[in-house]
Design a protein around this motif. Structure first.
Motif, PDB file in Angstrom:
ATOM      1  N   LEU A   1       0.829  -1.209   0.000  1.00 18.80           N
ATOM      2  CA  LEU A   1       0.000   0.000   0.000  1.00 18.80           C
ATOM      3  C   LEU A   1       0.860   1.255   0.000  1.00 18.80           C
ATOM      4  CD1 LEU A   1      -2.832  -0.981   2.532  1.00 18.80           C
ATOM      5  CD2 LEU A   1      -3.033  -0.734   0.043  1.00 18.80           C
ATOM      6  N   LYS A   2       1.955   1.239   0.762  1.00 16.19           N
ATOM      7  CA  LYS A   2       2.841   2.404   0.821  1.00 16.19           C
ATOM      8  C   LYS A   2       3.538   2.657  -0.509  1.00 16.19           C
ATOM      9  CE  LYS A   2       3.725   2.142   5.763  1.00 16.19           C
ATOM     10  NZ  LYS A   2       4.730   1.881   6.813  1.00 16.19           N
ATOM     11  N   SER A   3       3.734   1.599  -1.298  1.00 11.64           N
ATOM     12  CA  SER A   3       4.391   1.786  -2.597  1.00 11.64           C
ATOM     13  C   SER A   3       3.442   2.329  -3.660  1.00 11.64           C
ATOM     14  CB  SER A   3       5.022   0.476  -3.065  1.00 11.64           C
ATOM     15  OG  SER A   3       4.026  -0.454  -3.424  1.00 11.64           O
ATOM     16  N   THR A   4       2.127   2.211  -3.440  1.00 10.85           N
ATOM     17  CA  THR A   4       1.173   2.697  -4.445  1.00 10.85           C
ATOM     18  C   THR A   4       0.408   3.940  -4.014  1.00 10.85           C
ATOM     19  OG1 THR A   4      -0.547   1.199  -3.645  1.00 10.85           O
ATOM     20  CG2 THR A   4       0.835   0.412  -5.453  1.00 10.85           C
ATOM     21  N   LEU A   5       0.277   4.163  -2.714  1.00 14.53           N
ATOM     22  CA  LEU A   5      -0.452   5.334  -2.211  1.00 14.53           C
ATOM     23  C   LEU A   5       0.545   6.256  -1.520  1.00 14.53           C
ATOM     24  CD1 LEU A   5      -3.494   3.409  -0.716  1.00 14.53           C
ATOM     25  CD2 LEU A   5      -3.478   4.761  -2.806  1.00 14.53           C
ATOM     26  N   PHE A   6       0.857   7.360  -2.148  1.00  7.04           N
ATOM     27  CA  PHE A   6       1.914   8.238  -1.669  1.00  7.04           C
ATOM     28  C   PHE A   6       1.401   9.234  -0.634  1.00  7.04           C
ATOM     29  CE2 PHE A   6       2.925   6.888  -5.983  1.00  7.04           C
ATOM     30  CZ  PHE A   6       4.113   6.221  -5.738  1.00  7.04           C
ATOM     31  N   GLY A   7       2.202   9.442   0.407  1.00  4.28           N
ATOM     32  CA  GLY A   7       1.869  10.411   1.432  1.00  4.28           C
ATOM     33  C   GLY A   7       0.912   9.903   2.495  1.00  4.28           C
ATOM     34  N   LEU A   8       0.588   8.620   2.451  1.00  7.40           N
ATOM     35  CA  LEU A   8      -0.366   8.061   3.414  1.00  7.40           C
ATOM     36  C   LEU A   8       0.269   7.018   4.324  1.00  7.40           C
ATOM     37  CD1 LEU A   8      -3.484   7.569   1.088  1.00  7.40           C
ATOM     38  CD2 LEU A   8      -3.048   9.422   2.687  1.00  7.40           C
ATOM     39  N   ASP A   9       1.583   7.053   4.481  1.00  5.41           N
ATOM     40  CA  ASP A   9       2.281   6.012   5.240  1.00  5.41           C
ATOM     41  C   ASP A   9       1.748   5.855   6.661  1.00  5.41           C
ATOM     42  OD1 ASP A   9       3.733   5.730   2.952  1.00  5.41           O
ATOM     43  OD2 ASP A   9       5.674   6.225   3.848  1.00  5.41           O
ATOM     44  N   SER A  10       1.583   6.960   7.374  1.00  5.04           N
ATOM     45  CA  SER A  10       1.115   6.846   8.761  1.00  5.04           C
ATOM     46  C   SER A  10      -0.343   6.379   8.811  1.00  5.04           C
ATOM     47  CB  SER A  10       1.290   8.160   9.512  1.00  5.04           C
ATOM     48  OG  SER A  10       0.476   9.163   8.954  1.00  5.04           O
ATOM     49  N   VAL A  11      -1.145   6.795   7.848  1.00  7.55           N
ATOM     50  CA  VAL A  11      -2.540   6.352   7.781  1.00  7.55           C
ATOM     51  C   VAL A  11      -2.594   4.852   7.502  1.00  7.55           C
ATOM     52  CG1 VAL A  11      -4.711   6.564   6.503  1.00  7.55           C
ATOM     53  CG2 VAL A  11      -3.384   8.610   7.057  1.00  7.55           C
ATOM     54  N   ILE A  12      -1.767   4.389   6.584  1.00  2.00           N
ATOM     55  CA  ILE A  12      -1.714   2.957   6.250  1.00  2.00           C
ATOM     56  C   ILE A  12      -1.316   2.146   7.478  1.00  2.00           C
ATOM     57  CG2 ILE A  12      -0.442   1.232   4.903  1.00  2.00           C
ATOM     58  CD1 ILE A  12      -0.410   3.411   2.616  1.00  2.00           C
ATOM     59  N   ASP A  13      -0.305   2.618   8.201  1.00  2.00           N
ATOM     60  CA  ASP A  13       0.104   1.916   9.421  1.00  2.00           C
ATOM     61  C   ASP A  13      -1.048   1.840  10.416  1.00  2.00           C
ATOM     62  OD1 ASP A  13       2.714   1.425   8.577  1.00  2.00           O
ATOM     63  OD2 ASP A  13       3.498   3.282   9.457  1.00  2.00           O
ATOM     64  N   GLN A  14      -1.743   2.944  10.610  1.00  2.00           N
ATOM     65  CA  GLN A  14      -2.853   2.975  11.569  1.00  2.00           C
ATOM     66  C   GLN A  14      -3.990   2.048  11.148  1.00  2.00           C
ATOM     67  OE1 GLN A  14      -3.996   7.083  11.816  1.00  2.00           O
ATOM     68  NE2 GLN A  14      -2.324   7.612  13.208  1.00  2.00           N
TER      69      GLN A  14
ATOM     70  N   MET B   1      -9.416  15.621   1.697  1.00 10.32           N
ATOM     71  CA  MET B   1      -9.720  16.245   0.411  1.00 10.32           C
ATOM     72  C   MET B   1     -10.003  15.174  -0.646  1.00 10.32           C
ATOM     73  SD  MET B   1      -9.456  19.495   0.971  1.00 10.32           S
ATOM     74  CE  MET B   1      -9.287  20.199  -0.642  1.00 10.32           C
ATOM     75  N   THR B   2     -10.731  15.576  -1.680  1.00 11.20           N
ATOM     76  CA  THR B   2     -11.027  14.692  -2.799  1.00 11.20           C
ATOM     77  C   THR B   2      -9.725  14.290  -3.491  1.00 11.20           C
ATOM     78  OG1 THR B   2     -13.139  15.786  -3.116  1.00 11.20           O
ATOM     79  CG2 THR B   2     -12.282  14.538  -4.980  1.00 11.20           C
ATOM     80  N   GLY B   3      -9.618  13.006  -3.829  1.00 10.55           N
ATOM     81  CA  GLY B   3      -8.494  12.543  -4.631  1.00 10.55           C
ATOM     82  C   GLY B   3      -7.224  12.192  -3.879  1.00 10.55           C
ATOM     83  N   VAL B   4      -7.265  12.113  -2.547  1.00  5.36           N
ATOM     84  CA  VAL B   4      -6.034  11.794  -1.813  1.00  5.36           C
ATOM     85  C   VAL B   4      -5.820  10.289  -1.641  1.00  5.36           C
ATOM     86  CG1 VAL B   4      -5.936  13.996  -0.597  1.00  5.36           C
ATOM     87  CG2 VAL B   4      -7.116  12.079   0.457  1.00  5.36           C
ATOM     88  N   GLY B   5      -6.833   9.473  -1.941  1.00  3.95           N
ATOM     89  CA  GLY B   5      -6.656   8.028  -1.895  1.00  3.95           C
ATOM     90  C   GLY B   5      -7.434   7.293  -0.824  1.00  3.95           C
ATOM     91  N   LYS B   6      -8.438   7.925  -0.258  1.00  2.09           N
ATOM     92  CA  LYS B   6      -9.223   7.288   0.811  1.00  2.09           C
ATOM     93  C   LYS B   6      -9.917   6.021   0.313  1.00  2.09           C
ATOM     94  CE  LYS B   6     -11.641  11.021   1.335  1.00  2.09           C
ATOM     95  NZ  LYS B   6     -11.043  11.925   0.353  1.00  2.09           N
ATOM     96  N   SER B   7     -10.654   6.146  -0.765  1.00  2.77           N
ATOM     97  CA  SER B   7     -11.388   4.987  -1.309  1.00  2.77           C
ATOM     98  C   SER B   7     -10.427   3.966  -1.909  1.00  2.77           C
ATOM     99  CB  SER B   7     -12.386   5.444  -2.369  1.00  2.77           C
ATOM    100  OG  SER B   7     -13.307   6.344  -1.811  1.00  2.77           O
TER     101      SER B   7
ATOM    102  N   ARG C   1     -10.165  -0.104  -1.228  1.00  7.72           N
ATOM    103  CA  ARG C   1     -10.263  -1.072  -2.331  1.00  7.72           C
ATOM    104  C   ARG C   1      -9.009  -1.942  -2.439  1.00  7.72           C
ATOM    105  NH1 ARG C   1     -11.737   3.528  -5.351  1.00  7.72           N
ATOM    106  NH2 ARG C   1     -13.946   3.929  -5.046  1.00  7.72           N
ATOM    107  N   GLN C   2      -7.834  -1.316  -2.324  1.00  3.72           N
ATOM    108  CA  GLN C   2      -6.590  -2.083  -2.406  1.00  3.72           C
ATOM    109  C   GLN C   2      -6.435  -3.018  -1.209  1.00  3.72           C
ATOM    110  OE1 GLN C   2      -2.991   0.031  -3.439  1.00  3.72           O
ATOM    111  NE2 GLN C   2      -4.124   1.468  -4.721  1.00  3.72           N
ATOM    112  N   LEU C   3      -6.868  -2.581  -0.054  1.00  3.28           N
ATOM    113  CA  LEU C   3      -6.832  -3.418   1.137  1.00  3.28           C
ATOM    114  C   LEU C   3      -7.711  -4.650   0.931  1.00  3.28           C
ATOM    115  CD1 LEU C   3      -6.667  -2.268   4.693  1.00  3.28           C
ATOM    116  CD2 LEU C   3      -8.548  -3.760   4.147  1.00  3.28           C
ATOM    117  N   VAL C   4      -8.907  -4.436   0.424  1.00  2.00           N
ATOM    118  CA  VAL C   4      -9.844  -5.539   0.155  1.00  2.00           C
ATOM    119  C   VAL C   4      -9.245  -6.509  -0.859  1.00  2.00           C
ATOM    120  CG1 VAL C   4     -12.056  -6.068  -0.951  1.00  2.00           C
ATOM    121  CG2 VAL C   4     -11.930  -4.312   0.812  1.00  2.00           C
TER     122      VAL C   4
END
Length: 161
Positions: A49-62, A88-94, A98-101
């Motif tokens: 997830l960290k390699s495909t979603l940039f700037g969300l490392d701490s969120v991914i860990d949590q 904000m729209t487009g930051v990778g929440k959804s 989806r990638q987690l699933v």
């Protein structure tokens, strides 16, 4: 004789192990092997997830840390695990969900609802879809994504917001 009131540091957590009874060493080894496999899967998940979603490392860990007990011991869960994403729209929440699933092979247990497209009577649609899934799949764990939730409206019987 009573115990002193401050015997436990705050906060105090009590852990119980009522979910598993290990009858034999073989069963213990199988459970341990399955837990290790799932643990490694979550470690790989974080990295992928960290390699495909940039700037969300701490969120991914949590998020991955939050779902660990749900993923390891779904039969022990008595309440749903709810994770809210705001941003904000487009930051990778959804995309994160989806990638987690996809990574955890939960596609058959994944329900996504775009709240903006469902309209004002969305609760009936969601209820019927989820009720039907419970009839078909039983009580297996599910992942439910309520996307664009800010567009959802609540309307009373008199058709007022």
């Amino acid at each position: 004789m009573s115990l002193p009131k401050n015997i436990f540091p705050r906060p105090c957590f009590v852990f119980t192990t009522h979910c598993f009874v290990f009858e034999t060493n073989k069963k213990h080894a199988m459970v341990k092997s399955e837990l290790m496999k799932n643990h490694l899967k979550l470690v790989d998940l974080k990295s992928n997830l960290k390699s495909t979603l940039f700037g969300l490392d701490s969120v991914i860990d949590q998020v991955v840390d939050s779902i660990a007990s749900w993923y390891f011991f779904p039969e022990c869960q008595t309440r749903p695990l709810v994770i809210n994403f705001w941003g904000m729209t487009g930051v990778g929440k959804s995309d994160l969900v989806r990638q987690l699933v996809d990574s955890l092979d939960l596609q058959n247990h994944f329900f996504q609802f775009d709240m903006g497209e469902l309209g004002h009577d969305s609760t009936g649609n969601i209820r019927s879809i989820l009720s039907e899934s419970f009839l078909i799949q039983g009580s297996q764990p599910r992942v439910i994504l309520l996307d664009e939730f800010q567009l959802c409206r609540s309307i009373n019987e008199m058709k007022c917001e």
